[in-house]
Design a protein around this motif. Structure first.
Motif, PDB file in Angstrom:
ATOM      1  N   PRO A 136      40.575 117.132  -9.244  1.00  0.00           N
ATOM      2  CA  PRO A 136      40.248 115.751  -9.770  1.00  0.00           C
ATOM      3  C   PRO A 136      40.109 114.674  -8.512  1.00  0.00           C
ATOM      4  O   PRO A 136      39.342 113.800  -8.872  1.00  0.00           O
ATOM      5  N   GLU A 137      40.768 114.630  -7.734  1.00  0.00           N
ATOM      6  CA  GLU A 137      40.851 113.635  -6.619  1.00  0.00           C
ATOM      7  C   GLU A 137      39.502 113.666  -5.925  1.00  0.00           C
ATOM      8  O   GLU A 137      38.510 112.885  -5.922  1.00  0.00           O
ATOM      9  N   VAL A 138      39.071 114.945  -5.755  1.00  0.00           N
ATOM     10  CA  VAL A 138      37.830 115.109  -4.791  1.00  0.00           C
ATOM     11  C   VAL A 138      36.651 114.912  -5.929  1.00  0.00           C
ATOM     12  O   VAL A 138      35.587 114.173  -5.703  1.00  0.00           O
ATOM     13  N   ASP A 139      36.757 115.294  -7.327  1.00  0.00           N
ATOM     14  CA  ASP A 139      35.801 114.929  -8.292  1.00  0.00           C
ATOM     15  C   ASP A 139      35.514 113.376  -8.445  1.00  0.00           C
ATOM     16  O   ASP A 139      34.549 113.062  -8.546  1.00  0.00           O
ATOM     17  N   ALA A 140      36.690 112.598  -8.551  1.00  0.00           N
ATOM     18  CA  ALA A 140      36.611 111.255  -8.664  1.00  0.00           C
ATOM     19  C   ALA A 140      35.820 110.737  -7.185  1.00  0.00           C
ATOM     20  O   ALA A 140      34.826 109.753  -7.437  1.00  0.00           O
ATOM     21  N   MET A 141      35.873 111.304  -6.241  1.00  0.00           N
ATOM     22  CA  MET A 141      35.274 110.792  -4.910  1.00  0.00           C
ATOM     23  C   MET A 141      33.762 110.892  -5.005  1.00  0.00           C
ATOM     24  O   MET A 141      32.985 109.985  -4.899  1.00  0.00           O
ATOM     25  N   ARG A 142      33.875 112.213  -5.444  1.00  0.00           N
ATOM     26  CA  ARG A 142      32.246 112.499  -5.523  1.00  0.00           C
ATOM     27  C   ARG A 142      31.451 111.635  -6.671  1.00  0.00           C
ATOM     28  O   ARG A 142      30.380 111.207  -6.525  1.00  0.00           O
ATOM     29  N   ALA A 143      32.159 111.425  -7.682  1.00  0.00           N
ATOM     30  CA  ALA A 143      31.470 110.463  -8.803  1.00  0.00           C
ATOM     31  C   ALA A 143      31.445 109.115  -8.327  1.00  0.00           C
ATOM     32  O   ALA A 143      30.315 108.336  -8.676  1.00  0.00           O
ATOM     33  N   ILE A 144      32.359 108.585  -7.562  1.00  0.00           N
ATOM     34  CA  ILE A 144      32.073 107.261  -6.739  1.00  0.00           C
ATOM     35  C   ILE A 144      30.995 106.997  -5.926  1.00  0.00           C
ATOM     36  O   ILE A 144      30.144 106.328  -5.842  1.00  0.00           O
ATOM     37  N   VAL A 159      37.038 106.640 -13.389  1.00  0.00           N
ATOM     38  CA  VAL A 159      37.756 107.747 -12.799  1.00  0.00           C
ATOM     39  C   VAL A 159      39.191 107.760 -12.540  1.00  0.00           C
ATOM     40  O   VAL A 159      39.708 108.796 -12.298  1.00  0.00           O
ATOM     41  N   LEU A 160      39.513 106.689 -11.845  1.00  0.00           N
ATOM     42  CA  LEU A 160      40.821 106.359 -11.452  1.00  0.00           C
ATOM     43  C   LEU A 160      41.840 106.281 -12.664  1.00  0.00           C
ATOM     44  O   LEU A 160      42.949 106.859 -12.546  1.00  0.00           O
ATOM     45  N   GLU A 161      41.385 105.923 -13.990  1.00  0.00           N
ATOM     46  CA  GLU A 161      42.248 106.131 -14.823  1.00  0.00           C
ATOM     47  C   GLU A 161      42.881 107.348 -15.278  1.00  0.00           C
ATOM     48  O   GLU A 161      44.006 107.621 -15.593  1.00  0.00           O
ATOM     49  N   GLY A 162      42.058 108.584 -14.991  1.00  0.00           N
ATOM     50  CA  GLY A 162      42.619 109.817 -14.947  1.00  0.00           C
ATOM     51  C   GLY A 162      43.452 110.389 -14.067  1.00  0.00           C
ATOM     52  O   GLY A 162      43.749 111.747 -14.081  1.00  0.00           O
ATOM     53  N   LEU A 163      43.678 109.692 -13.085  1.00  0.00           N
ATOM     54  CA  LEU A 163      44.484 110.315 -11.882  1.00  0.00           C
ATOM     55  C   LEU A 163      45.978 109.972 -12.024  1.00  0.00           C
ATOM     56  O   LEU A 163      45.951 108.864 -12.233  1.00  0.00           O
ATOM     57  N   PRO A 164      46.597 110.820 -11.344  1.00  0.00           N
ATOM     58  CA  PRO A 164      48.229 110.253 -11.134  1.00  0.00           C
ATOM     59  C   PRO A 164      48.294 109.283 -10.284  1.00  0.00           C
ATOM     60  O   PRO A 164      47.418 109.082  -9.294  1.00  0.00           O
ATOM     61  N   ALA A 165      49.239 108.559 -10.411  1.00  0.00           N
ATOM     62  CA  ALA A 165      49.373 107.225  -9.265  1.00  0.00           C
ATOM     63  C   ALA A 165      49.063 107.585  -7.538  1.00  0.00           C
ATOM     64  O   ALA A 165      48.517 106.866  -7.203  1.00  0.00           O
TER      65      ALA A 165
END
Length: 184
Positions: A136-144, A159-165
């Motif tokens: 999920p973290e890498v997927d978020a970076m790719r989306a950004i 994308v940040l909303e779905g990630l743990p703190a």
């Protein structure tokens, strides 16, 4: 190209092991045969790399190749340290002192590598690609990264909303480093 220099270079890079007095003569013969094969392979690789072209110098080419090997080894050490202190499961995690001792680095260097969020993200990316699953973290970076400059802030918020703190903090820091302070 000077054939003698080429032979000397491959011999220096892949010398015969010292088997004098070796207790197992069969094993000694195998070690010698492996060294001969490594020299033959190295000579073939150097020729394939263009060393049979007039004016190339085997010593300089070998030095440049060793420099690349060192750089690659340093990158791999950096990733292993980041893995051990980041996404590794508990049997793969080690203390900073253990990592420093085995890597030959100072504890300060190990701490710097272990705390590098970009290296940890790189580790996660490599493992996610290898294992075929998404991180999920890498997927978020790719989306950004894939978002247009105008949409980047909205994509980042989503994308940040779905990630743990902790992951959210790492991705924000990464985005800030990559795209500037406005990405926080």
């Amino acid at each position: 190209m000077d054939e003698e220099v080429l032979r000397d270079v491959v011999t220096l890079l892949h010398p015969d092991p010292d088997v004098e007095g070796f207790p197992d003569p069969e094993r000694a013969a195998v070690l010698l045969a492996q060294a001969r094969q490594r020299r033959k392979d190295a000579e073939t690789e150097m020729r394939a790399a263009g060393l049979d072209v007039a004016g190339t110098e085997p010593v300089l080419v070998a030095l440049a190749d060793r420099r690349e090997v060192i750089a690659e080894a340093k990158d791999q050490m950096h990733m292993l340290i980041a893995y051990s202190r980041g996404p590794a499961p508990s049997p793969g995690r080690h203390t900073l002192d253990e990592l420093a001792e085995h890597s030959g680095l100072s504890p300060t260097s190990v701490r710097r590598f272990a705390g590098d969020d970009r290296a940890t993200a790189g580790v996660r990316d490599v493992l996610a690609r290898h294992h075929g699953g998404g991180d999920p973290e890498v997927d978020a970076m790719r989306a950004i990264v894939q978002a247009s400059a105008q949409d980047r802030q909205d994509v980042m918020t989503a994308v940040l909303e779905g990630l743990p703190a902790p992951a959210r903090t790492r991705v924000r820091g990464w985005a800030s480093d990559r795209f500037g302070a406005g990405s926080r």
